[in-house]
Scaffold this motif. Structure first.
Motif, mmCIF file in Angstrom:
data_model
loop_
_atom_site.group_PDB
_atom_site.id
_atom_site.type_symbol
_atom_site.label_atom_id
_atom_site.label_comp_id
_atom_site.label_asym_id
_atom_site.label_seq_id
_atom_site.Cartn_x
_atom_site.Cartn_y
_atom_site.Cartn_z
ATOM 1 N N LEU A 830 0.831 -1.198 0.000
ATOM 2 C CA LEU A 830 0.000 0.000 0.000
ATOM 3 C C LEU A 830 0.869 1.252 0.000
ATOM 4 C CD1 LEU A 830 -2.826 1.260 0.190
ATOM 5 C CD2 LEU A 830 -2.699 0.976 2.681
ATOM 6 N N ALA A 831 1.908 1.252 0.797
ATOM 7 C CA ALA A 831 2.787 2.418 0.882
ATOM 8 C C ALA A 831 3.428 2.740 -0.463
ATOM 9 C CB ALA A 831 3.864 2.184 1.938
ATOM 10 N N SER A 832 3.878 1.715 -1.179
ATOM 11 C CA SER A 832 4.558 1.963 -2.456
ATOM 12 C C SER A 832 3.611 2.567 -3.486
ATOM 13 C CB SER A 832 5.172 0.670 -2.994
ATOM 14 O OG SER A 832 4.180 -0.243 -3.414
ATOM 15 N N ARG A 833 2.351 2.133 -3.459
ATOM 16 C CA ARG A 833 1.389 2.676 -4.424
ATOM 17 C C ARG A 833 1.032 4.128 -4.107
ATOM 18 N NH1 ARG A 833 -0.021 -2.830 -4.028
ATOM 19 N NH2 ARG A 833 0.001 -3.856 -6.062
ATOM 20 N N LEU A 834 1.130 4.505 -2.847
ATOM 21 C CA LEU A 834 0.836 5.884 -2.469
ATOM 22 C C LEU A 834 1.922 6.852 -2.927
ATOM 23 C CD1 LEU A 834 -0.483 5.339 1.179
ATOM 24 C CD2 LEU A 834 -1.836 5.873 -0.861
ATOM 25 N N CYS A 835 3.079 6.324 -3.335
ATOM 26 C CA CYS A 835 4.182 7.180 -3.793
ATOM 27 C C CYS A 835 3.926 7.806 -5.156
ATOM 28 C CB CYS A 835 5.482 6.379 -3.868
ATOM 29 S SG CYS A 835 6.093 5.772 -2.282
ATOM 30 N N THR A 836 3.000 7.245 -5.924
ATOM 31 C CA THR A 836 2.841 7.626 -7.336
ATOM 32 C C THR A 836 2.720 9.133 -7.569
ATOM 33 O OG1 THR A 836 1.865 5.491 -7.882
ATOM 34 C CG2 THR A 836 1.455 7.296 -9.412
ATOM 35 N N PRO A 837 1.881 9.882 -6.826
ATOM 36 C CA PRO A 837 1.786 11.328 -7.106
ATOM 37 C C PRO A 837 3.115 12.057 -6.981
ATOM 38 C CG PRO A 837 -0.021 10.623 -5.688
ATOM 39 C CD PRO A 837 0.934 9.474 -5.762
ATOM 40 N N LEU A 838 3.977 11.610 -6.060
ATOM 41 C CA LEU A 838 5.261 12.279 -5.876
ATOM 42 C C LEU A 838 6.256 11.934 -6.980
ATOM 43 C CD1 LEU A 838 5.721 11.767 -2.014
ATOM 44 C CD2 LEU A 838 4.959 13.842 -3.194
ATOM 45 N N THR A 839 6.055 10.801 -7.656
ATOM 46 C CA THR A 839 7.010 10.379 -8.687
ATOM 47 C C THR A 839 6.952 11.263 -9.931
ATOM 48 O OG1 THR A 839 5.480 8.803 -9.732
ATOM 49 C CG2 THR A 839 6.834 7.986 -7.912
ATOM 50 N N ARG A 840 5.950 12.135 -10.034
ATOM 51 C CA ARG A 840 5.833 13.025 -11.199
ATOM 52 C C ARG A 840 6.655 14.304 -11.019
ATOM 53 N NH1 ARG A 840 3.414 8.735 -12.572
ATOM 54 N NH2 ARG A 840 1.183 8.596 -12.955
ATOM 55 N N TRP A 841 7.504 14.350 -10.013
ATOM 56 C CA TRP A 841 8.135 15.614 -9.614
ATOM 57 C C TRP A 841 8.945 16.281 -10.729
ATOM 58 C CZ3 TRP A 841 13.479 16.529 -9.233
ATOM 59 C CH2 TRP A 841 14.311 15.398 -9.353
ATOM 60 N N LYS A 842 9.574 15.483 -11.581
ATOM 61 C CA LYS A 842 10.411 16.076 -12.629
ATOM 62 C C LYS A 842 9.607 16.837 -13.673
ATOM 63 C CE LYS A 842 14.273 12.819 -12.265
ATOM 64 N NZ LYS A 842 15.091 11.784 -12.945
ATOM 65 N N LYS A 843 8.316 16.516 -13.807
ATOM 66 C CA LYS A 843 7.471 17.207 -14.781
ATOM 67 C C LYS A 843 6.768 18.428 -14.198
ATOM 68 C CE LYS A 843 4.917 15.630 -17.990
ATOM 69 N NZ LYS A 843 3.831 14.987 -18.758
ATOM 70 N N MET A 844 6.858 18.633 -12.881
ATOM 71 C CA MET A 844 6.143 19.724 -12.249
ATOM 72 C C MET A 844 6.828 21.063 -12.513
ATOM 73 S SD MET A 844 3.652 18.050 -10.909
ATOM 74 C CE MET A 844 2.885 19.313 -9.911
ATOM 75 N N THR A 845 6.050 22.111 -12.386
ATOM 76 C CA THR A 845 6.628 23.453 -12.469
ATOM 77 C C THR A 845 7.703 23.578 -11.390
ATOM 78 O OG1 THR A 845 6.018 25.790 -12.589
ATOM 79 C CG2 THR A 845 4.938 24.493 -10.894
ATOM 80 N N PRO A 846 8.819 24.297 -11.640
ATOM 81 C CA PRO A 846 9.989 24.249 -10.755
ATOM 82 C C PRO A 846 9.704 24.499 -9.275
ATOM 83 C CG PRO A 846 10.555 25.375 -12.783
ATOM 84 C CD PRO A 846 9.078 25.095 -12.847
ATOM 85 N N SER A 847 8.811 25.444 -8.972
ATOM 86 C CA SER A 847 8.560 25.759 -7.561
ATOM 87 C C SER A 847 7.945 24.578 -6.806
ATOM 88 C CB SER A 847 7.638 26.981 -7.454
ATOM 89 O OG SER A 847 6.380 26.718 -8.071
ATOM 90 N N LEU A 848 7.163 23.751 -7.500
ATOM 91 C CA LEU A 848 6.569 22.567 -6.876
ATOM 92 C C LEU A 848 7.506 21.359 -6.974
ATOM 93 C CD1 LEU A 848 2.868 22.879 -8.104
ATOM 94 C CD2 LEU A 848 3.826 23.574 -5.901
ATOM 95 N N SER A 849 8.261 21.302 -8.044
ATOM 96 C CA SER A 849 9.157 20.167 -8.271
ATOM 97 C C SER A 849 10.153 20.013 -7.135
ATOM 98 C CB SER A 849 9.898 20.350 -9.599
ATOM 99 O OG SER A 849 10.824 19.304 -9.800
ATOM 100 N N VAL A 850 10.737 21.111 -6.711
ATOM 101 C CA VAL A 850 11.749 21.036 -5.660
ATOM 102 C C VAL A 850 11.139 20.578 -4.337
ATOM 103 C CG1 VAL A 850 11.517 23.475 -4.961
ATOM 104 C CG2 VAL A 850 13.688 22.275 -4.611
ATOM 105 N N LEU A 851 9.880 20.928 -4.099
ATOM 106 C CA LEU A 851 9.207 20.522 -2.862
ATOM 107 C C LEU A 851 8.890 19.028 -2.879
ATOM 108 C CD1 LEU A 851 6.759 23.556 -2.516
ATOM 109 C CD2 LEU A 851 8.819 23.116 -1.162
ATOM 110 N N MET A 852 8.477 18.517 -4.031
ATOM 111 C CA MET A 852 8.236 17.080 -4.157
ATOM 112 C C MET A 852 9.536 16.297 -3.988
ATOM 113 S SD MET A 852 5.525 16.284 -7.182
ATOM 114 C CE MET A 852 3.751 16.435 -6.936
ATOM 115 N N GLN A 853 10.588 16.766 -4.641
ATOM 116 C CA GLN A 853 11.880 16.094 -4.568
ATOM 117 C C GLN A 853 12.366 15.998 -3.120
ATOM 118 O OE1 GLN A 853 15.078 18.176 -6.504
ATOM 119 N NE2 GLN A 853 16.447 16.408 -6.486
#
Length: 877
Positions: A830-853
């Protein structure tokens, strides 16, 4: 990851097992505190193995305690075997022997929900992919197939229902007064298909007479308070059995088929031989508690798991790299079934919409992998949309290339040739090739290449020669570990329309027809159509004949014509989506530039036509009227700005709702007829269109529209109408939405599956205090961290809220990371599947990308399970 990194397993390293298990005899002595498992394994060396003196290595879990081990009744002293956290290694063995293991497990403390565990008051199992090793030591791999006999011993008062695979052969009472039930499955199977259920359950029973005249007993078990919600599942099961006989000639093989509903389950359902175990959300259905979408999901999942009896059980996977062999093929089969039971066009649109939104994003992300992966660290991470949905599309392409008749011959050959075997994707394709005589060697690249191909098409008409020339090219972008891609065999179904929307006949390679299938197998090809009466508009990729991203420079007028006139229903929807994407893309750019939002919407023209076309299926109308989702627009974006996408969608939907206010009011009124609820295609279509119309109508400032929402909520006699009204009220910020939410919970607090919908709706609100609300939900009496459905409801809802999850402070990302770290040790899958939204970090606008990373790096610094480590480490690579 604080300690050493887990190592990967590679397909290229596959070797046949050194040992085989001909018979598996299991004895479970179930108890509230500790369960004793005794296994008698009739083993022999594998004559196909090259390692004739290899040691016996059995898989086990860290939660399995070894009490005793014997070989042919000889108790092995500790110096004759090596015991690690997850293996037993025995160096000296005979060529044939019986290995007996006695182990202790504690199902009540098993929060992983793998192996044997407690859900509510019952014992149940989930053994796919590698859960059996959490029960006892075994050769836990799919190419070791054994005949199982299972004895279950339990207190009769607490566990009157004792079930396992196959047929029950005896039931007695022992000297301690406990019930002893013995089950025997005559068909060899791998350990991942083992199942056991014990509890105080109610049952509904029915029968099915097979095409050969055999009577099969059908039983569905639930806890007492849910037994009134499984009639529809029984009906779906019987229809599935009949359909599989008619469509594929596959008859059920045991004397009994059983399904059990379980509340705590990591997946949707499991196809264990003769004893399917279902997440209750995929089995229970009643008009008052289940939406139309829920009914359709139940129908599809029941069918899917039943169809696995042949495509997965009788013929199974050689290794877990071949997972799509059973899952992709079976998804295709359940999609065919659902199409036959409902509207084929609507079903296709729904499936493709999901594929293009979620699987295409997976293909473009850090976890991109081929349908047959080359390696993995944790197999549970590869129960992905690529394996299931893209795998289904690959089977569908074979069906398109071969045609209905040859595909059936191919499936018959596949089942007959490999019955009782563990095989590969290549075996499946070879059977299709041998039955049809069509060379599929190039087609097999679909199994080994990751990524979504891009197909570009341009056309040129010669008015003198009356010819139309299509130039078609393909390119698959590089993905992780696959920088170079080879051309694929891509079937492109297409037709040609004139300027009035009529279908044109055309000659291609000597074949005159209104529709052709182009076989694109080179980087670029030219297809020349002859005897084309006038300059055509191409209707491309009909029925979405291949999982590709198609690009053709249509004019707005051509898209409007396709949307209103194409005789391919899928392409009517596709044209509407393309129009909407173009307008939304322009609005997104305006948001980013801080400009006033303005668009001359041609979509309005198309929507007017669709709303006025009484010949169209109502489900089709509702699909065409639905704007591309936030998730789909994110997948299309080069750089994701979730706030800009949300603002653009909100603006365009309000613009349409206001401009066509009366049209939507009329549409709602016309479809708001009172009828006794039935989950039929016609009624579902009517309710769906009614909901879409009410949603758009409420984008206007109409007091009547707001009143209609309240009236529908209060008067609804089914969950579809009630929940759609509640969702609209929440999403438009209706003045009474909080009162409605409270009333809804008060009415349904005793129905767990309904409450899950309530949890998700609240968690997904666009609200200034959204994260506080989510925290409150996780403290609510209705929430339980041990229940995957509830966790997915709250955290899935959080992920859909732009204002909360993508808060510019990063608080939403931090909160999700907190939950992943918490669940990592409790339930790694369950934990691994919850990671999916954060795995898109490289495509996010820079201000959000760094926070996800930052949050991914924080997770990686923890002591992680293999499941979570693989996803997070690949995301950061």
């Amino acid at each position: 990851m604080k300690d050493g990194q887990p190592s990967a397993i590679y397909l290229k390293d596959y070797q046949v097992p050194a040992f085989l298990i001909d018979k598996t005899e299991l004895v479970f002595d179930l108890d509230e505190s500790v369960t004793v498992v005794t296994s008698h394994l009739h083993m022999r060396r594998n004559p196909e193995s090259k390692h004739k003196t290899a040691p016996l290595i059995l898989d086990g879990g860290e939660d399995v305690k070894l009490i005793a081990i014997a070989m042919d009744h000889y108790q092995l002293p500790s110096e004759e075997y090596c015991l690690t956290d997850n293996q037993i290694i025995i160096t000296a063995t005979a060529d044939e022997f019986i290995l007996t293991c006695e182990t202790l497990i504690e199902p009540q403390n098993n929060t992983r929900l793998e192996g044997l565990y407690r859900s509510s008051s019952m014992f149940c199992t989930q053994c796919e992919a590698e859960g059996f090793r959490h029960i006892t030591y075994y050769l836990d791999r799919p190419d070791v197939m054994s005949v199982f006999t299972t004895t279950i011993i339990a207190n009769a008062d607490d566990y009157p229902v004792l079930l396992s695979n196959g047929n029950e052969v005896s039931r007695s009472v022992n000297e301690e007064g406990k019930t002893v039930a013995v089950w025997h499955d005559p068909f060899p199977k791998p350990a991942y298909l083992f199942a056991l259920v014990a509890g105080d359950l109610n049952v509904i029973e029915d029968q099915f007479v097979t095409q050969s005249g055999r009577t099969v007993e059908l039983k569905i078990f639930t806890e007492a308070h849910n037994i009134d919600k499984v009639d529809y599942s029984m009906d779906a099961l019987k229809r599935s059995m009949k359909w599989d006989e008619d469509k594929y000639g596959r008859e059920y093989d045991l004397d009994i088929f059983m399904i059990v509903a379980v509340d705590d389950f990591n997946m949707g359902a499991m196809e264990n031989k003769g004893l399917n175990v279902f997440n209750s959300s995929c089995l229970l259905a009643s008009p008052k508690t289940t939406t139309d979408d829920g009914y359709q999901r139940v129908e599809a999942v029941v069918a899917h798991e039943y169809f696995h009896n042949w495509s997965g059980n009788r013929v199974t996977c050689r290794d877990w790299f071949q997972l799509s062999l059973k899952e992709g093929f079976t998804v295709f089969r359940d999609q065919q079934f659902s199409s036959d039971m409902n509207s084929p066009v609507v079903k296709r649109v729904e499936d493709v919409s999901f594929l293009k939104t979620a699987q295409f994003a997976e293909d473009a992300g850090p976890m991109a992998h081929p349908v047959r992966p080359a390696s993995f660290i944790e197999i549970s991470n590869f129960y992905t949309l690529t394996i299931y949905e893209k795998g289904s599309e690959i089977v569908r392409m074979i069906h398109t290339i071969l045609g209905e008749e040859m595909f059936r011959k191919g499936s018959d050959l596949y089942f007959d040739r490999h019955d009782g075997q563990a095989v590969t994707c290549d075996n499946f394709v070879q059977a299709m090739q041998d039955a049809s005589g069509i060379n599929l060697s190039q087609f097999k690249r679909w199994y080994s290449q990751a990524g979504t191909p891009r197909v570009e098409v341009s056309g040129e008409y010669d008015d003198v020669e009356k010819t139309y020339q299509l130039t078609v090219s393909q390119m698959t972008p590089p993905t992780s570990n696959q920088p170079t891609k080879l051309p694929l065999l891509i079937p492109v179904r297409m037709g040609l329309l004139d300027n009035e929307g009529n279908v044109l006949n055309a000659d291609l390679d000597g074949v005159n027809a209104q529709e052709h299938v182009l076989h694109l197998d080179k980087a670029e090809q030219v297809f020349k159509f002859k005897n084309v009466a006038s300059a055509p508009i191409p209707s491309l990729l009909r029925g979405f004949s291949a999982p590709v991203k198609l690009s053709h420079n249509y004019t707005v007028e051509q898209l409007l014509l396709l949307m209103s006139s194409d005789n391919d229903g899928f392409n009517r929807w596709s044209a509407a989506q393309e129009l909407a994407v173009r307008e939304l893309t322009a609005l997104i750019e305006q948001v980013k530039l801080g400009e006033t939002l303005t668009v001359e919407s041609q979509l309005l023209v198309g929507f007017k036509r669709v709303l006025s076309d009484e010949t169209l299926d109502k489900s089709m109308v509702s699909l065409i009227l639905t704007l591309p989702s936030q998730a789909y627009l994110s997948e299309l974006a080069t750089e994701i700005d979730p706030h800009a996408i949300k603002a653009a969608r909100t603006h365009l939907k309000r613009l349409i709702g206001c401009a066509l206010e009366q049209k939507f009011a009329d549409c709602y009124s016309q479809n708001n007829a009172k009828v006794d609820y039935l989950p039929t295609a016609d009624q579902i279509a009517q309710r769906k269109l009614k909901a879409v119309a009410l949603s758009y109508w409420n984008e206007s400032d109409s007091v009547t529209a707001r009143r209609a929402v309240i009236d529908q909520f209060n008067a609804a006699d089914n969950m579809t109408d009630q929940f759609s009204a509640l969702s609209i009220a929440v999403n438009v910020g209706h003045s009474d939405f909080q009162v409605m939410l409270d009333d809804f919970y008060s009415q349904w607090s005793h129905e767990a599956l309904v409450v899950n919908k309530w949890l998700m709706l609240i968690a997904g609100q666009e609200a200034d205090n959204g994260l506080d609300q989510v925290r409150g939900l996780m403290e609510h009496e209705a929430f339980d961290l041990k229940n995957p459905n509830k966790v997915r409801a709250v955290l899935g809802g959080l992920g859909s809220s732009v204002s909360t999850f993508h808060d510019t402070s990063g608080s939403g990302y931090e909160f999700l990371a907190d939950q992943i770290i918490l669940l990592n040790k409790r339930n790694p899958q369950l934990a691994s599947r919850l990671c999916t939204p954060l795995t898109r970090w490289k495509k996010m606008t820079p201000s959000l990308s760094v926070l996800m990373q930052k949050q991914l790096e924080r997770i990686l610094s923890e002591e992680l399970s293999k499941d979570v480590f693989e996803v997070v480490s690949k995301s950061l690579a």
